[in-house]
Design a protein around this motif. Structure first.
Motif, mmCIF file in Angstrom:
data_model
loop_
_atom_site.group_PDB
_atom_site.id
_atom_site.type_symbol
_atom_site.label_atom_id
_atom_site.label_comp_id
_atom_site.label_asym_id
_atom_site.label_seq_id
_atom_site.Cartn_x
_atom_site.Cartn_y
_atom_site.Cartn_z
ATOM 1 N N PHE A 1 -7.298 -3.542 11.318
ATOM 2 C CA PHE A 1 -6.813 -2.863 10.225
ATOM 3 C C PHE A 1 -5.165 -2.985 10.199
ATOM 4 C CE2 PHE A 1 -11.025 -0.886 11.011
ATOM 5 C CZ PHE A 1 -11.349 -1.124 9.748
ATOM 6 N N ALA A 2 -4.841 -4.145 10.599
ATOM 7 C CA ALA A 2 -3.268 -4.498 10.925
ATOM 8 C C ALA A 2 -2.418 -4.117 9.794
ATOM 9 C CB ALA A 2 -3.045 -5.742 11.501
ATOM 10 N N TYR A 3 -2.729 -4.349 8.742
ATOM 11 C CA TYR A 3 -1.684 -4.195 7.408
ATOM 12 C C TYR A 3 -0.554 -5.173 7.948
ATOM 13 C CZ TYR A 3 0.839 -2.182 3.647
ATOM 14 O OH TYR A 3 1.507 -2.243 2.439
ATOM 15 N N ASP B 1 -7.422 1.567 13.049
ATOM 16 C CA ASP B 1 -6.670 2.380 12.003
ATOM 17 C C ASP B 1 -7.321 2.078 10.340
ATOM 18 O OD1 ASP B 1 -4.732 4.088 10.641
ATOM 19 O OD2 ASP B 1 -3.038 2.741 10.703
ATOM 20 N N ALA C 1 -10.107 -11.246 8.209
ATOM 21 C CA ALA C 1 -11.652 -10.831 8.440
ATOM 22 C C ALA C 1 -11.974 -9.372 8.060
ATOM 23 C CB ALA C 1 -12.053 -11.291 9.755
ATOM 24 N N ASN C 2 -13.313 -8.952 7.878
ATOM 25 C CA ASN C 2 -13.803 -7.748 7.695
ATOM 26 C C ASN C 2 -13.698 -7.232 9.268
ATOM 27 O OD1 ASN C 2 -15.541 -5.293 7.810
ATOM 28 N ND2 ASN C 2 -16.285 -6.147 6.052
ATOM 29 N N CYS C 3 -13.160 -6.243 9.457
ATOM 30 C CA CYS C 3 -13.026 -5.734 10.943
ATOM 31 C C CYS C 3 -14.429 -5.389 11.585
ATOM 32 C CB CYS C 3 -12.023 -4.508 11.103
ATOM 33 S SG CYS C 3 -10.528 -4.964 10.722
ATOM 34 N N ALA D 1 2.755 -3.593 11.790
ATOM 35 C CA ALA D 1 3.574 -2.484 12.451
ATOM 36 C C ALA D 1 3.091 -2.444 13.914
ATOM 37 C CB ALA D 1 3.462 -1.230 11.967
ATOM 38 N N PHE D 2 2.000 -2.084 14.304
ATOM 39 C CA PHE D 2 1.642 -2.114 15.688
ATOM 40 C C PHE D 2 1.663 -3.441 16.407
ATOM 41 C CE2 PHE D 2 -1.040 1.530 14.050
ATOM 42 C CZ PHE D 2 -0.411 2.798 14.906
ATOM 43 N N PRO E 1 -8.896 2.046 6.642
ATOM 44 C CA PRO E 1 -8.436 2.771 5.216
ATOM 45 C C PRO E 1 -9.365 4.083 5.212
ATOM 46 C CG PRO E 1 -9.716 1.012 4.789
ATOM 47 C CD PRO E 1 -9.589 0.949 6.212
ATOM 48 N N HIS F 1 0.873 -1.187 -0.025
ATOM 49 C CA HIS F 1 -0.016 -0.059 -0.054
ATOM 50 C C HIS F 1 0.890 1.440 0.109
ATOM 51 C CE1 HIS F 1 -3.760 -2.162 2.013
ATOM 52 N NE2 HIS F 1 -3.300 -2.851 0.777
ATOM 53 N N TYR G 1 2.940 2.310 5.862
ATOM 54 C CA TYR G 1 2.257 3.690 6.467
ATOM 55 C C TYR G 1 3.297 4.340 7.329
ATOM 56 C CZ TYR G 1 -1.962 1.811 4.407
ATOM 57 O OH TYR G 1 -2.891 1.531 3.335
ATOM 58 N N HIS H 1 3.659 4.185 16.077
ATOM 59 C CA HIS H 1 3.888 3.021 16.484
ATOM 60 C C HIS H 1 4.785 2.964 17.690
ATOM 61 C CE1 HIS H 1 3.521 2.166 11.833
ATOM 62 N NE2 HIS H 1 2.298 1.711 12.553
ATOM 63 N N ASP I 1 -6.944 -8.231 9.469
ATOM 64 C CA ASP I 1 -7.012 -7.411 8.295
ATOM 65 C C ASP I 1 -7.970 -8.095 7.325
ATOM 66 O OD1 ASP I 1 -5.098 -4.626 7.107
ATOM 67 O OD2 ASP I 1 -5.755 -6.215 5.764
ATOM 68 N N SER I 2 -8.390 -7.437 6.215
ATOM 69 C CA SER I 2 -9.115 -8.350 5.033
ATOM 70 C C SER I 2 -8.181 -8.821 4.063
ATOM 71 C CB SER I 2 -10.070 -7.535 4.469
ATOM 72 O OG SER I 2 -9.602 -6.296 4.158
ATOM 73 N N SER I 3 -6.894 -8.284 4.255
ATOM 74 C CA SER I 3 -5.937 -8.759 3.078
ATOM 75 C C SER I 3 -5.073 -9.855 3.558
ATOM 76 C CB SER I 3 -5.067 -7.578 2.818
ATOM 77 O OG SER I 3 -4.014 -7.876 2.222
HETATM 78 N N1 SAH Z 1 -2.172 0.057 10.859
HETATM 79 C C1 SAH Z 1 -1.668 -0.126 9.883
HETATM 80 C C2 SAH Z 1 -2.116 0.359 8.474
HETATM 81 C C3 SAH Z 1 -3.556 0.181 8.238
HETATM 82 S S1 SAH Z 1 -4.000 0.388 6.639
HETATM 83 C C4 SAH Z 1 -0.002 0.236 10.121
HETATM 84 O O1 SAH Z 1 0.245 1.123 10.860
HETATM 85 O O2 SAH Z 1 0.678 0.004 9.254
HETATM 86 C C5 SAH Z 1 -5.492 -0.331 6.504
HETATM 87 C C6 SAH Z 1 -5.601 -1.820 6.379
HETATM 88 O O3 SAH Z 1 -7.066 -2.140 6.369
HETATM 89 C C7 SAH Z 1 -5.276 -2.231 5.021
HETATM 90 O O4 SAH Z 1 -4.355 -3.052 5.268
HETATM 91 C C8 SAH Z 1 -6.536 -2.819 4.376
HETATM 92 O O5 SAH Z 1 -6.080 -4.260 3.840
HETATM 93 C C9 SAH Z 1 -7.369 -3.078 5.439
HETATM 94 N N2 SAH Z 1 -8.637 -3.174 5.232
HETATM 95 C C10 SAH Z 1 -9.499 -2.262 4.600
HETATM 96 N N3 SAH Z 1 -10.734 -2.532 4.828
HETATM 97 C C11 SAH Z 1 -10.850 -3.578 5.573
HETATM 98 C C12 SAH Z 1 -11.911 -4.227 6.630
HETATM 99 N N4 SAH Z 1 -13.394 -3.567 6.069
HETATM 100 N N5 SAH Z 1 -11.739 -5.137 7.533
HETATM 101 C C13 SAH Z 1 -10.286 -5.403 7.510
HETATM 102 N N6 SAH Z 1 -9.467 -4.945 6.967
HETATM 103 C C14 SAH Z 1 -9.671 -3.837 6.128
#
Ligand code: SAH
Length: 403
Positions: free
Chosen positions: A235-237, A307, A285-287, A240-241, A309, A203, A208, A215, A257-259
Motif C-alpha cells: 500500500f505504498a501510495y 499501511d 497489484a492487489n496487495c 513516502a516509506f 486503506p 488522496h 498522508y 516515515h 499499490d493497486s493505483s
Molecule cells: N503508506 C502510504 C499511504 C497508503 S494509503 C504513505 O505513507 O503515504 C493506502 C494505499 O493503498 C493507496 O495508495 C491505495 O491506492 C492503495 N490500495 C487500496 N487497496 C489496495 C489493494 N487491495 N492492494 C493494493 N493497494 C491498495
C-alpha cells in the motif's frame, strides 16, 4: 427574534458536560426554531445552558459542539479558534517563517475543537475539507482568515469526501481564494527528502501527513541496520516509506499499490530525490494477491510495511475488516526473515488499538513465529486527539520484531 435551541432529554446530558463534541438524535428531547446549519444553544431538561453548537437534522450527529461556554460564535470567536489551533503548530510555523517548504496539518477537526474542519498546509498552499453543512457555509471566511494568518498563496477546497452525504452535501473542489494551485507541489519532508504532491487529485488532501513521523522513524530504523536490507512496502501510495528507505542508501524496496497514478508519483518522487531506481521495484497489484504469490515463490524480506486503506467504515464492518487485517498480517509474518521487522497499521476508527493488537497476535499465532512489540505507532503530533473524543484516534500501528 427567537433563538434556536436544542433541549436534551433528562439524564442524557452527561456526555455533553464531559465535553464529548457530538450530540446524537437519541439524546434530544426538542428542537426549537433551528434550521439546518444554524448555531444552536444546547440546554438540559431544566433549561440550564450546556453548550453552543451547530445543527443539522439530516445527520445522526444532530449537533456538533463549538463551545461549552455561553459565548457568541462571531468573527472574534473564529479568529481565536483558528489561532488556538495554529499555536499548537509553532515548530512548523517557524519553519514556514524561515522560508522552508514544509507540509503539515493545521486543523484536525473535532480534535482542535473545530468540528467538521480539516486544513492542511503544503509549501505555501492551504487545502481545506468542509465535512459538515455549517463548515461549508463558513468555508470562504475560514479560507480568508487562514490565508491571511499564514500569508499563503491560495486556499484550495477538497471537499470530495463521502461523509458529506450524511450532511446532505455533494462533493465540491476548487480554489476558494488566492491563486489556483499548480498540478504538483513540492515540499520538504521531515525525514529530509523532497516529496511531490498533487493537492487537487491526490488522496486526502494530497499526502498522508498523519504518517510523516512514522516515515522518519522508518528511515532511522533502516539506516541503523548493519547491512543492506530488502523491504516490501505494501500500500505504498506515492512512495513516502519507499523514498525514506532508499534515502539511507541501505535498502532495496519493492513497492506495491493497486493505483497506477500513485505508483507514477512514487517513481517521480524517487527521481526527484536523485535516488537509484535500480533499488526500487514498483508493482501495480492487489496487495492481498501479491503477498500470497510472494510466499508461494519463496520470497523473503527484512522489513514489511502494511499501511492499508480504511477497511471498517463503521461498527458493522469490523468483523470483515478484522479478517482482512489478519490475512495481510499473517502473510507478512511468513515473508519476514528472522530478526526482521513488520510495521503494520490500521486507520479504521471502528477498530480500537486493543482490538488491532489482538488481530495481529491472531495472525502471528497462525504462523508459529514469535514477535516483539518494539513500538506503538500513532498519527503525527500535528494530528492531536482531544482526550474527550476517543473517536479521534483512528490511526494505530505496531512496529514488531519477528523472531
Ligand atoms: N503508506 C502510504 C499511504 C497508503 S494509503 C504513505 O505513507 O503515504 C493506502 C494505499 O493503498 C493507496 O495508495 C491505495 O491506492 C492503495 N490500495 C487500496 N487497496 C489496495 C489493494 N487491495 N492492494 C493494493 N493497494 C491498495
Amino acid at each position: 427574534m427567537p433563538s434556536p435551541k436544542v433541549i436534551i432529554k433528562l439524564k442524557r446530558d452527561k456526555p455533553i458536560r464531559n465535553q464529548h463534541p457530538w450530540i446524537f438524535s437519541g439524546a434530544i428531547d426538542k428542537v426549537q426554531d433551528a434550521n439546518a446549519g444554524d448555531v444552536v444553544t444546547v440546554v438540559d431538561s431544566g433549561n440550564n445552558f450546556l453548550a453552543r453548537g451547530y445543527y443539522n437534522p439530516s445527520s445522526q450527529i444532530r449537533v456538533r459542539i463549538l463551545s461549552w461556554q455561553d459565548e457568541a460564535i462571531d468573527d472574534d470567536w473564529w479568529e481565536n479558534k483558528l489561532r488556538q489551533a495554529l499555536s499548537a503548530r509553532q515548530v512548523q510555523l517557524q519553519q514556514v517563517d524561515d522560508g522552508k517548504s514544509v507540509a503539515f496539518r493545521l486543523i484536525n477537526a473535532e480534535n482542535d475543537y473545530l468540528p467538521g474542519l480539516i486544513a492542511d498546509y503544503y509549501s505555501g498552499w492551504i487545502v481545506i475539507q468542509a465535512l459538515t453543512l455549517f463548515i461549508d457555509h463558513h468555508k470562504q471566511q475560514i479560507a480568508r482568515m487562514l490565508m491571511d494568518m499564514l500569508n499563503a498563496r491560495g486556499v484550495y477546497e477538497r471537499s470530495d469526501v463521502d461523509v458529506r452525504k450524511h450532511e446532505g452535501l455533494s462533493s465540491e473542489t476548487g480554489t476558494l481564494i488566492g491563486l489556483p494551485p499548480p498540478q504538483s507541489i513540492e515540499f520538504e519532508h521531515d525525514a529530509g527528502f523532497k516529496m511531490s504532491v498533487d493537492i487537487q487529485t491526490g488522496h486526502k488532501t494530497g499526502f498522508y501527513l498523519d504518517q510523516q513521523q512514522n516515515h522518519v522513524a522508518f528511515k532511522e530504523l533502516v539506516a541503523s541496520r548493519p547491512e543492506k536490507v530488502r523491504i516490501l512496502n505494501c500500500f505504498a501510495y506515492t512512495g513516502a516509506f519507499t523514498v525514506a528507505a532508499l534515502a539511507t542508501g541501505n535498502a532495496e524496496v519493492v513497492s506495491v499499490d493497486s493505483s497506477r497514478e500513485a505508483l507514477e508519483l512514487a517513481e517521480a518522487n524517487i527521481n526527484l530525490n536523485g535516488l537509484d531506481g535500480n533499488n526500487a521495484q514498483l508493482v501495480q497489484a492487489n496487495c492481498f494477491d501479491y503477498l500470497r504469490d510472494a510466499e508461494l515463490s519463496g520470497e523473503s524480506f527484512d522489513f514489511v510495511i502494511l499501511d492499508p486503506p480504511k477497511f471498517a467504515h463503521n461498527k458493522q464492518q469490523v468483523e470483515r475488516a478484522s479478517r482482512g487485517y489478519k490475512d495481510l498480517n499473517m502473510h507478512a509474518f511468513r515473508l519476514i526473515r528472522p530478526g526482521g521487522y513488520l510495521m503494520t497499521y490500521s486507520c479504521s476508527g471502528a477498530i480500537s488499538r486493543d482490538l488491532f493488537q489482538k488481530i495481529v497476535f491472531g495472525a502471528l499465532a497462525d504462523t508459529g513465529k514469535q514477535a516483539q512489540i518494539v513500538r506503538h505507532l500513532s498519527a503525527n503530533d500535528d494530528h492531536p486527539v482531544a482526550l474527550t473524543f476517543p473517536e479521534g484516534e483512528y490511526l494505530k500501528g505496531l512496529l514488531l520484531r519477528v523472531i
